[in-house]
Design an enzyme around this catalytic site. Structure first.
Site, PDB file in Angstrom:
ATOM      1  N   PHE A   1      10.637   0.536  -8.933  1.00  0.00           N
ATOM      2  CA  PHE A   1       9.179   0.535  -8.856  1.00  0.00           C
ATOM      3  C   PHE A   1       8.692   1.699  -7.984  1.00  0.00           C
ATOM      4  CE2 PHE A   1       5.215  -0.911  -6.728  1.00  0.00           C
ATOM      5  CZ  PHE A   1       4.400  -0.844  -7.850  1.00  0.00           C
ATOM      6  N   GLN A   2       7.739   2.428  -8.478  1.00  0.00           N
ATOM      7  CA  GLN A   2       7.173   3.601  -7.802  1.00  0.00           C
ATOM      8  C   GLN A   2       8.237   4.619  -7.410  1.00  0.00           C
ATOM      9  OE1 GLN A   2       4.323   2.228  -4.771  1.00  0.00           O
ATOM     10  NE2 GLN A   2       2.748   2.251  -6.367  1.00  0.00           N
TER      11      GLN A   2
ATOM     12  N   MET B   1     -17.544  29.917 -15.781  1.00  0.00           N
ATOM     13  CA  MET B   1     -16.662  31.060 -16.021  1.00  0.00           C
ATOM     14  C   MET B   1     -16.080  30.993 -17.431  1.00  0.00           C
ATOM     15  SD  MET B   1     -15.710  33.847 -14.756  1.00  0.00           S
ATOM     16  CE  MET B   1     -15.417  34.181 -13.012  1.00  0.00           C
TER      17      MET B   1
END
Lengths: 174, 582
Positions: free
Chosen positions: B120-121, B477
């Site tokens: 996890f993570q 731009m």
């Protein structure tokens, strides 16, 4: 790069570069990653420990014109883990490559393959009813040559190590 | 075993981490907690020497660290959790890498035994950031933690500075070791050399002595090296005119007669002209970027080139130079200055003066607010005594052109990577480093919305950032390029924006708005006079173009200046405003 391509661009040459690196986690990735990030050609790369176990030696074969090779050497030096970079190309150096070549054989062709191996001072390291495996060492060109000679017999599998190289100390021919 | 400066008590990795930051004299950390760094945050809870600023997004934390570093010269620090926390730092790290900003980013990581398990993570942040960091580390043993942190700060701040990432597995941070912070670092594989080679310096001095039309081309390396004084002394001693890159702005006072302002794609007409006709170009901490050179083979074609740079890989990377000097700009200029005599550049400076008069920076002012006018007015009100933090796009170029930079570290921008959304968090970080002068964030409406969430952080800590939004309802731009080079097919550049004044108010920040030129100065004064953070939105002309412009990959000969007024514009009786630097 093939010989034909080299002929097309006379500025482009093959270089053998030896790099000493801190033997740290991920060092190979840093070098290989740098080559792909910068779009440099990487023909072969080998890495292994040296006499000092805290140091790895990497041998890189690459191609490029002088400006690209200069940048490659600078970029290699720029990596924090790099200890030393030497372009061996302009020095006298020894190079070796090892190949394992598994060739289809039959009773008819076995002796001919053995003769070819002998000419190249290669060894037969495995044999079965249908195959023979040849271990060849030498310069990249020599390995290319034995592969070319064995091709007509049908090469089933091939593994090459890539080049390792060291600067020669002896001046003159050995 | 004795540890002179050590505490024999065993500490957790998290405590060692915090103590190491204190040893590095880190006063602010920008960060965001999460599961993998919860132990670190627990240790941080007790420390009063370090102020932790909770940003609203990890990208904001890294840009804030960059802004802090750019404004102060000290390394910026960010701390985030593993996985998404770590991947959210990637843009900021890439930005810092391109612009050589010394920051140290600490990421949490899953426990060592879980690495590679799709935990996890979990994200391989060391792998992900390898090509965009100067160096990175995965700490595998708590006993190596303090030395790794010391090394990370050392690598980030020495040589050509840059971002360094340190990945901290959760279990390593929970393990215990004796804390001993190394006093110094010596790496056998990394020893940047700062002094210029004597032979190269002599060659450079010879070229300088012979030059008739020399130009100093000054980049961000001059500011990073803290060499503005040495550069100014060198230019004045020799009489060599100075043009700067976007990152070099502030290295040389733009009020000086020798100043040419910025060069390159949107540089002044006269700086590009001077460089084009120069017979000697001295690049000082600049890297011959494509936005500076255009087509490289036609860049300064008559000039011999001297290149002072700390990074050998910058030498002859884009443009072949005659005399490279590898070294720290400050050190090299100190070495070189006594070796050169004053040059007779009177004719050359006079020629340049005429170019300045013929082709100053220009815009046509009218009732509708022009971005150029806002910036020029701001320059007058602050007299260059402010930290100006721009975002990316048209306003960025006009900020480079129409503000007079007088001091180093007063112009902060995302140059190399061109990261929209940089300005607001970077200005916030800068304001933590500089309380002595105003910090002004300027963004377009596009970029502002990319890190708009940091308004909360700014409000929470009452960070006195003055926020300016130049709102033209376009990605200006890109629209300009579509107009000039893509047959005016405006593809997905017009954008809806919120009511920015109400947004500010929703965050508890005072907001002002100006919709016509007559209101510009008063609005700016109110903004600058407000205590604490404040925001001003300027509704500006929708379609205006940045000039001069040398189109990408082209040469000086293709330079486009402000076009003649159209009939409609003539009917409006617009006022032609001109300014020239120096």
């Amino acid at each position: 790069m093939t010989a034909a391509e080299q002929e097309q661009d006379p500025q482009v040459h093959k270089h053998t570069i030896s790099v000493l690196l801190e033997n740290k986690f991920g060092a190979l990735n840093r070098v290989a990653g740098m080559f792909s990030a910068k779009g440099y050609n990487l023909e072969s790369i080998t890495v292994g420990p040296t006499e000092d176990e805290s140091v790895s030696r990497m041998t890189i074969v690459t191609t490029g014109d002088d400006a690209i090779i200069e940048q490659i050497i600078k970029q290699l030096n720029k990596l924090i883990d790099t200890l030393k970079v030497v372009d061996l190309t302009y020095e006298s150096f020894m190079e070796r490559e090892l190949a394992l070549i598994k060739v289809s054989t039959s009773a008819d062709t076995r002796s001919e393959i053995m003769q070819i191996a002998e000419i190249f001072r290669a060894k037969i390291v495995d044999i079965s009813h249908k195959t023979m495996t040849v271990e060849a060492t030498g310069s990249g060109q020599k390995v290319d040559a034995i592969i070319k000679m064995l091709k007509p017999f049908h090469i089933k599998e091939l593994a090459r190590t890539g080049r390792v190289a060291l600067k020669r100390e002896f001046v003159g021919d050995v | 075993m004795t540890h002179s400066s050590s505490h024999q008590r065993l500490m957790t990795g998290a405590e060692i981490f915090v103590r190491s930051l204190v040893e590095e004299k880190v006063d602010v950390v920008f960060g965001y907690p999460g599961g993998a760094v919860i132990g670190i945050y627990d240790a941080l809870h007790d420390i009063s020497d370090i102020k932790h600023i909770l940003t609203r997004h990890e990208q904001g934390a890294v840009h804030a660290a960059e802004g802090y570093s750019k404004a102060s010269g000290r390394p910026g620090v960010a701390l985030v959790t593993s996985g998404p926390g770590a991947t959210n730092t990637v843009t900021g790290i890439a930005d810092a890498y391109m612009d050589s900003i010394p920051i140290v980013v600490f990421t949490g990581q899953v426990a060592l035994k879980l690495i590679g398990n799709d935990a996890f993570q979990e994200a391989d942040i060391v792998g992900i950031t390898r090509p965009i960091t100067k160096h990175n580390y995965l700490v595998r043993d708590v006993n190596e933690l303090a030395a790794t942190i010391k090394e990370a700060f050392y690598v980030a701040t020495t040589g050509r500075p840059g971002p360094v990432l340190v990945d901290l597995p959760k279990d390593v941070m929970a393990s215990k070791a004796v804390f001993s912070y190394p006093k110094s670092v010596k790496l056998r594989s990394y020893q940047p050399h700062t002094e210029g080679h004597q032979k190269q310096l002599s060659k450079a001095a010879e070229l300088i002595a012979k030059a008739k039309r020399p130009v100093l081309y000054v980049g961000g390396g001059t500011i990073l090296s803290g060499a503005s004084e040495e550069l100014t002394a060198f230019a004045r001693a020799t009489g060599i005119p100075v043009t700067t890159t976007l990152h070099g702005l502030g290295a040389f006072p733009e009020s000086d007669e020798l100043s040419l302002g910025m060069l390159g794609m949107h540089g002044t007409w006269y700086s590009n002209t001077a460089v084009h006709y120069s017979d000697l170009l001295i690049a000082v901490g600049a890297r011959f970027d494509d936005r500076v050179t255009g087509r490289t083979d036609a860049f300064a074609p008559e000039a011999k080139k001297i290149h002072i740079d700390i990074d050998p890989s910058n030498i002859s990377k884009n443009v072949k130079v005659d005399v490279p000097i590898v070294g720290d700009v400050k050190t090299v200029l100190k070495q070189l200055t006594p070796m050169v005599k004053p040059l007779d550049t009177k004719d050359w400076v006079r020629t340049i003066r005429a170019w300045k008069e013929e082709h100053p920076l220009r815009y046509r002012n009218g009732k509708e607010v022009r971005m150029q006018h806002v910036i020029q007015t701001l320059s007058g009100l602050t007299k260059g005594n402010a930290v100006m933090v721009s975002d990316v796009g048209q306003h960025q170029m006009w900020m480079a052109q129409f503000f007079n930079y007088m001091l180093p570290r007063t112009h902060l921008t995302s140059g190399g990577l061109g990261t929209m959304g940089f300005s607001l968090p970077a200005a916030m970080g800068a304001a933590f480093a500089r309380r002595d002068i105003p910090v002004i964030s300027v963004s377009g409406d596009g970029g502002f919305q990319m890190n708009i969430q940091e308004l909360a952080t700014i409000r929470e800590h009452s960070v006195p950032v003055k926020i300016i939004i130049l709102n033209n309802g376009y990605l200006g731009m890109v629209r300009q390029w579509q107009q000039l080079f893509w047959r005016k097919r405006y593809s997905h550049v017009e954008m809806f924006g919120p009511d920015f004044v109400k947004v500010a108010e929703a965050y508890g920040i005072p907001g002002f708005r100006a919709t016509q030129t007559a209101e510009v100065e008063e609005t700016l004064r109110r903004l600058l006079d407000t205590e604490g953070p404040a925001l001003a939105e300027f509704r500006v002309m929708k379609e205006d173009n940045v000039y001069p412009m040398i189109p990408a990959g082209q040469t000086y000969n293709e330079i486009m200046d402000v076009p003649e007024a159209t009939e409609e514009e003539q009917g409006e009786r617009l006022e032609l405003v001109t300014i020239a630097k120096g």
